[in-house]
Design an enzyme around this catalytic site. Structure first.
Site, PDB file in Angstrom:
ATOM      1  N   HIS A 171       0.709   1.012  -5.035  1.00  0.00           N
ATOM      2  CA  HIS A 171      -0.367   0.450  -5.870  1.00  0.00           C
ATOM      3  C   HIS A 171      -0.342   1.058  -7.270  1.00  0.00           C
ATOM      4  O   HIS A 171      -0.342   0.334  -8.270  1.00  0.00           O
ATOM      5  CB  HIS A 171      -1.739   0.693  -5.219  1.00  0.00           C
ATOM      6  N   LYS A 174      -6.901  -2.526  -1.547  1.00  0.00           N
ATOM      7  CA  LYS A 174      -7.492  -1.255  -1.209  1.00  0.00           C
ATOM      8  C   LYS A 174      -6.526  -0.437  -0.366  1.00  0.00           C
ATOM      9  O   LYS A 174      -5.738  -1.034   0.367  1.00  0.00           O
ATOM     10  CB  LYS A 174      -8.829  -1.423  -0.490  1.00  0.00           C
TER      11      LYS A 174
HETATM   12  N1  LIG Z   1      -8.635  -6.591   1.680  1.00  0.00           N
HETATM   13  C1  LIG Z   1      -8.217  -6.892   2.909  1.00  0.00           C
HETATM   14  O1  LIG Z   1      -8.866  -7.605   3.677  1.00  0.00           O
HETATM   15  C2  LIG Z   1      -6.907  -6.352   3.369  1.00  0.00           C
HETATM   16  C3  LIG Z   1      -6.403  -6.712   4.632  1.00  0.00           C
HETATM   17  C4  LIG Z   1      -5.131  -6.269   4.982  1.00  0.00           C
HETATM   18  C5  LIG Z   1      -4.413  -5.469   4.117  1.00  0.00           C
HETATM   19  N2  LIG Z   1      -4.950  -5.103   2.925  1.00  0.00           N
HETATM   20  C6  LIG Z   1      -4.193  -4.279   1.970  1.00  0.00           C
HETATM   21  O2  LIG Z   1      -3.155  -5.088   1.440  1.00  0.00           O
HETATM   22  C7  LIG Z   1      -1.957  -4.351   1.270  1.00  0.00           C
HETATM   23  C8  LIG Z   1      -0.851  -5.014   2.056  1.00  0.00           C
HETATM   24  O3  LIG Z   1      -1.194  -5.109   3.421  1.00  0.00           O
HETATM   25  P1  LIG Z   1      -0.513  -6.197   4.397  1.00  0.00           P
HETATM   26  O4  LIG Z   1      -1.075  -5.981   5.737  1.00  0.00           O
HETATM   27  O5  LIG Z   1      -0.615  -7.553   3.820  1.00  0.00           O
HETATM   28  O6  LIG Z   1       0.987  -5.664   4.389  1.00  0.00           O
HETATM   29  P2  LIG Z   1       2.383  -6.407   4.496  1.00  0.00           P
HETATM   30  O7  LIG Z   1       2.244  -7.753   5.113  1.00  0.00           O
HETATM   31  O8  LIG Z   1       3.318  -5.422   5.112  1.00  0.00           O
HETATM   32  O9  LIG Z   1       2.777  -6.660   2.968  1.00  0.00           O
HETATM   33  C9  LIG Z   1       3.182  -5.671   2.097  1.00  0.00           C
HETATM   34  C10 LIG Z   1       4.239  -6.285   1.173  1.00  0.00           C
HETATM   35  O10 LIG Z   1       4.682  -5.267   0.298  1.00  0.00           O
HETATM   36  C11 LIG Z   1       6.049  -5.497  -0.047  1.00  0.00           C
HETATM   37  N3  LIG Z   1       6.774  -4.226   0.003  1.00  0.00           N
HETATM   38  C12 LIG Z   1       7.332  -3.603  -1.059  1.00  0.00           C
HETATM   39  N4  LIG Z   1       7.924  -2.468  -0.687  1.00  0.00           N
HETATM   40  C13 LIG Z   1       7.747  -2.358   0.634  1.00  0.00           C
HETATM   41  C14 LIG Z   1       8.169  -1.399   1.585  1.00  0.00           C
HETATM   42  N5  LIG Z   1       8.891  -0.312   1.237  1.00  0.00           N
HETATM   43  N6  LIG Z   1       7.826  -1.594   2.863  1.00  0.00           N
HETATM   44  C15 LIG Z   1       7.094  -2.667   3.236  1.00  0.00           C
HETATM   45  N7  LIG Z   1       6.683  -3.626   2.363  1.00  0.00           N
HETATM   46  C16 LIG Z   1       7.019  -3.475   1.075  1.00  0.00           C
HETATM   47  C17 LIG Z   1       6.585  -6.546   0.914  1.00  0.00           C
HETATM   48  O11 LIG Z   1       6.752  -7.713   0.151  1.00  0.00           O
HETATM   49  P3  LIG Z   1       8.190  -8.316  -0.236  1.00  0.00           P
HETATM   50  O12 LIG Z   1       9.172  -7.779   0.776  1.00  0.00           O
HETATM   51  O13 LIG Z   1       7.969  -9.779  -0.130  1.00  0.00           O
HETATM   52  O14 LIG Z   1       8.508  -7.846  -1.608  1.00  0.00           O
HETATM   53  C18 LIG Z   1       5.474  -6.762   1.918  1.00  0.00           C
HETATM   54  O15 LIG Z   1       5.340  -8.110   2.285  1.00  0.00           O
HETATM   55  C19 LIG Z   1      -2.310  -2.922   1.705  1.00  0.00           C
HETATM   56  O16 LIG Z   1      -2.664  -2.171   0.582  1.00  0.00           O
HETATM   57  C20 LIG Z   1      -3.541  -3.083   2.604  1.00  0.00           C
HETATM   58  O17 LIG Z   1      -4.390  -1.951   2.580  1.00  0.00           O
HETATM   59  C21 LIG Z   1      -6.166  -5.547   2.547  1.00  0.00           C
END
Ligand SMILES: NC(=O)c1ccc[n+]([C@@H]2O[C@H](COP(=O)([O-])OP(=O)(O)OC[C@H]3O[C@@H](n4cnc5c(N)ncnc54)[C@H](OP(=O)(O)O)[C@@H]3O)[C@@H](O)[C@H]2O)c1
Length: 329
Positions: free
Chosen positions: A74, A92
């Protein structure tokens, strides 16, 4: 307002990109480390441009960046987006420490851009309703907050299992519980005791005791190793308010609040309006971008929340209660 998205994150695909569109935003660009993933997401969500890198999204003609990368990414990507002249709505927790969040706040001010944390639950009208009930003295002064936020997460590829990516239950779901209890008391805790159980290097369970001094206390529990559970109970001098599903009341889902008044603790069910908290959040953020004002979930507010998480992490490491050191101002 034109938006770009960094990463084909689950939360972007399922909740925030649709919310940007519903709030009237223009989904212009998405970037992924994997070009095919970017193309797929662009196709599914009707995003005009698919880019093979995050840098390319920052170079695109967009006003706002939505940043849903793993937690440790972030700060570096928000700094780059702000320096590229974009407004940033970041997932967050905004950063991994209060110090990082303050540095982001300074970067936003330096570049004259708006920076917000995507703490969507604060934008749901049900949370407003709960705070109004508490502020109007319905249960007397709040004295104790108890709460839980847990879900089962099998060990695997998810970044939540990787400490270097800001994994662990405290950052992921504990941050909501801390935020909610600080709002209930309208104060900052003085001390924090955090007892955690680690697995694969991350906290899979974290039990927190926050001491709000004369105002009261909070006992909060977050975990990746229990069935799904999400509730908050605020106990006041003359009653209690129970809030089921305080953090993810999804679009269209009506979740009641329960009020208990002393004596007798007779339980009264209160209806709360249904809403999409993500859309409310994006709508609020875009209004603040238009006026160049801080959003409700600002970087300074995130820094205060992270100051409590800093104390929790320090307590986890030492096994003793830690003093909460709030950022100045
Ligand atoms: N506000 C809410 O309701 C809510 C709910 C869930 C999560 N979140 C937040 O949103 C964020 C993402 O959560 P998520 O559950 O959506 O995660 P996720 O599906 O794993 O997505 C994270 C994205 O980050 C990218 N990325 C870049 N470097 C990475 C690495 N080294 N390892 C893994 N992914 C990497 C990837 O995109 P690419 O590969 O496409 O580049 C991946 O799709 C977190 O900060 C979490 O706290 C918020």
């Amino acid at each position: 307002m034109r938006w770009g998205i960094l990463g084909a994150a689950r939360i972007a695909r399922t909740a925030v990109a649709p919310a940007i569109r519903a709030a009237g935003g223009d989904l212009v660009a998405v970037g992924s480390r994997d070009p095919e993933r970017a193309r797929r997401m662009a196709g599914e969500l009707g995003i005009r441009e698919a880019h093979p890198s995050y840098e390319a999204v920052l170079a695109a003609a967009v006003d706002c960046i939505y940043l849903p990368l793993p937690n440790s990414l972030h700060t570096p990507w928000a700094v780059r987006a702000l320096a590229a002249g974009k407004h940033v709505l970041c997932e967050k927790p905004l950063a991994l420490s209060a110090g990082e969040a303050l540095a982001l706040d300074l970067a936003a001010r330096t570049h004259g851009r708006v920076l917000g944390e995507a703490l969507m639950y604060r934008y749901h009208p049900r949370w407003d309703q709960a705070l109004r009930l508490l502020r109007s003295g319905t249960i007397g002064e709040p004295r104790h907050v108890a709460g839980s936020f847990a879900f089962p997460l099998a060990p695997g590829d998810d970044y939540r299992w990787r400490t270097e990516l800001g994994g662990g239950a405290l950052y992921d779901v504990g941050s909501y519980l801390v935020s909610a209890s600080r709002q209930v008391f309208r104060a900052e805790p003085l001390r924090a005791l955090a007892l955690a159980r680690s697995r694969h290097g991350v906290d899979v369970r974290c039990d927190l005791l926050l001491d709000f001094g004369e105002r009261g206390s909070a006992a909060l529990s977050c975990a990746f190793e229990r069935g799904e559970s999400q509730w908050l109970r605020v106990e006041g001098e003359s009653g209690a308010l129970l809030i089921p599903l305080p953090f993810t009341a999804w679009t269209g889902q009506r979740v009641p609040l329960y009020l208990e008044r002393s004596p007798g603790a007779v339980r009264e069910r209160l209806e709360a309006p249904a809403a999409d908290p993500y859309q409310e959040m994006v709508d609020h953020f875009m209004k603040k971008v238009r006026t160049l004002e801080e959003p409700l979930s600002s970087a300074r507010e995130a820094a205060a929340n992270l100051a409590v998480l800093d104390a929790c992490r320090s307590s986890m490491a030492s096994g003793a209660a830690a003093t909460v050191v709030m950022p100045p101002g």
